[in-house]
Write an enzyme that holds these catalytic residues in place. Structure first.
Site, mmCIF file in Angstrom:
data_model
loop_
_atom_site.group_PDB
_atom_site.id
_atom_site.type_symbol
_atom_site.label_atom_id
_atom_site.label_comp_id
_atom_site.label_asym_id
_atom_site.label_seq_id
_atom_site.Cartn_x
_atom_site.Cartn_y
_atom_site.Cartn_z
ATOM 1 N N PRO A 12 6.697 8.103 2.393
ATOM 2 C CG PRO A 12 4.863 8.934 3.202
ATOM 3 C CD PRO A 12 5.551 7.947 2.070
ATOM 4 C CG MET A 13 9.699 5.670 5.173
ATOM 5 S SD MET A 13 10.985 4.387 4.648
ATOM 6 C CE MET A 13 11.657 5.308 3.085
ATOM 7 C CB VAL A 14 9.555 9.203 10.906
ATOM 8 C CG1 VAL A 14 10.043 10.337 12.150
ATOM 9 C CG2 VAL A 14 7.901 9.093 10.945
ATOM 10 C CD GLN A 71 2.393 11.633 4.414
ATOM 11 O OE1 GLN A 71 3.015 11.205 5.216
ATOM 12 N NE2 GLN A 71 1.775 10.690 4.062
ATOM 13 C CB CYS A 100 0.452 8.901 10.865
ATOM 14 S SG CYS A 100 1.713 8.606 12.363
ATOM 15 C CE LYS A 141 1.995 5.523 2.844
ATOM 16 N NZ LYS A 141 1.423 4.706 3.910
ATOM 17 C CG HIS A 169 -0.003 0.879 4.883
ATOM 18 N ND1 HIS A 169 0.853 1.088 5.965
ATOM 19 C CD2 HIS A 169 -0.164 -0.634 4.988
ATOM 20 C CE1 HIS A 169 1.315 0.087 6.412
ATOM 21 N NE2 HIS A 169 0.930 -0.990 5.815
#
Length: 341
Positions: A12-14, A71, A100, A141, A169
């Site tokens: 997931p990427m903004v 997400q 995040c 995540k 991560h």
């Protein structure tokens, strides 16, 4: 979720996990792709936000060949469940963001700022509520807890609450620096060695060789890659595309699904594709400026097909892309590597 679908995941990427980009990475070896982090309170209270998310998820029919995970972020179990129910029929799983590092996450107490031990009961309540309430699997995540060895204990608790898989991560949170030092892959291996649910490794991947090294070190069930795919969306296929060709392919997908990706999102993707190979070229600054002034998909295409090609010393009609059938063959061959237990 079929285990094989967890092998090569687009993170997931903004503002960069739009449906056209997800389709692009699926074409080149990704087995699963996440949406960007979505806010459940806006899904409930902001009709425009909900409609934007639904356009993204319904641009094409739900397909087992190109599975998608939604997400969500937040710290209220009821809000997360209600928000997730708005989207559960349009995805294959729903993920809880526990990683995040942004200032907004700190200010609003979500993401990686729920990893402190005092918040573990709340996290367990959230995961249990999600896993019991949705018709699709729930995943999580997370980043490393502090101290790092506590991460295993939290992961064990999440497994007991019904989480279907965990992505780690393996860095601690830093609001100022998203990637503070290399990821500690030994922590991923600890989770894999001690838990029964699939474990996905996220971090330390920039090249094809990094993918293989990560799997060898961690024994993980799969790999999640984020920013490296922005520069090379064909990374999972061990293939480096011509930057103009891959940009035009992405834009062709955007044309197939209008009103899903904004012009700003399209331009950002194209900038990443070109930057990954051409950022040292003398014309790159001019390209960035011109791209920023584009106001439509068509203007971006003209920039790529004409000016960029000329700047590269090529005629506008020149195309260095490999034949699509050869790329497809390579993706199929490489898939066997990740399918191995």
């Amino acid at each position: 979720m079929e285990p094989g679908k967890l092998s090569r995941i687009c993170a997931p990427m903004v503002n960069q996990s739009d449906q056209p980009f997800r389709e692009l990475v699926h074409r080149y070896g990704a087995t699963l792709a996440y949406t960007q982090m979505l806010k459940p309170e806006l899904l409930l209270d902001d009709q425009d936000y909900l409609e934007l998310c639904l356009r993204d998820l319904t641009a094409k029919p739900l397909s087992a060949d190109q599975p998608v995970v939604v997400q969500l972020c937040g710290n209220d179990p009821e809000t997360l469940v209600k928000g997730g129910r708005k989207l559960q029929q349009y995805c294959h799983a729903i993920d809880l963001n526990l990683g995040c590092p942004q200032q907004a996450a700190l200010d609003n107490h979500f993401g990686a700022y729920l990893l402190g031990q005092r918040d573990w009961p709340l996290v367990e309540e959230i995961v249990a509520a999600m896993s019991k309430s949705f018709v699709v699997p729930t995943s999580a995540k997370l980043r490393l807890c502090q101290p790092a060895f506590k991460t295993l204990e939290l992961a064990e608790r999440l497994e007991a609450c019904g989480v279907s898989w965990i992505t780690l991560h393996a860095r601690t949170v830093s609001a100022q620096r998203r990637r503070h030092g290399p990821a500690d892959l030994s922590q991923v291996k600890r989770l894999k060695d001690n838990l029964g649910v699939p474990i996905i490794s996220n971090g330390n991947v920039r090249t094809w060789d990094d993918l293989e090294a990560n799997l060898k070190t961690t024994g993980a069930d799969g790999l999640m890659v984020g920013e490296s795919l922005l520069g090379n969306p064909c990374l999972f296929a061990n293939y480096t595309p011509d930057p103009v060709a891959i940009s035009l392919e992405y834009l062709s997908i955007c044309r197939m699904y209008p009103d899903v990706a904004t012009v700003s999102t399209m331009a950002t993707h194209v900038r990443h594709f070109v930057d990954s190979q051409c950022h040292r070229r003398p014309w790159y600054t001019k390209f960035r400026t011109t791209l920023a002034n584009c106001r439509s998909l068509e203007e971006i295409e003209v920039l790529l097909q004409n000016k960029v090609q000329r700047w590269r010393g090529l005629r506008p009609e020149d195309d260095e892309e490999q034949p699509p059938e050869r790329v497809a063959e390579a993706v199929e061959e490489i898939g066997d590597i990740f399918a191995q237990p």
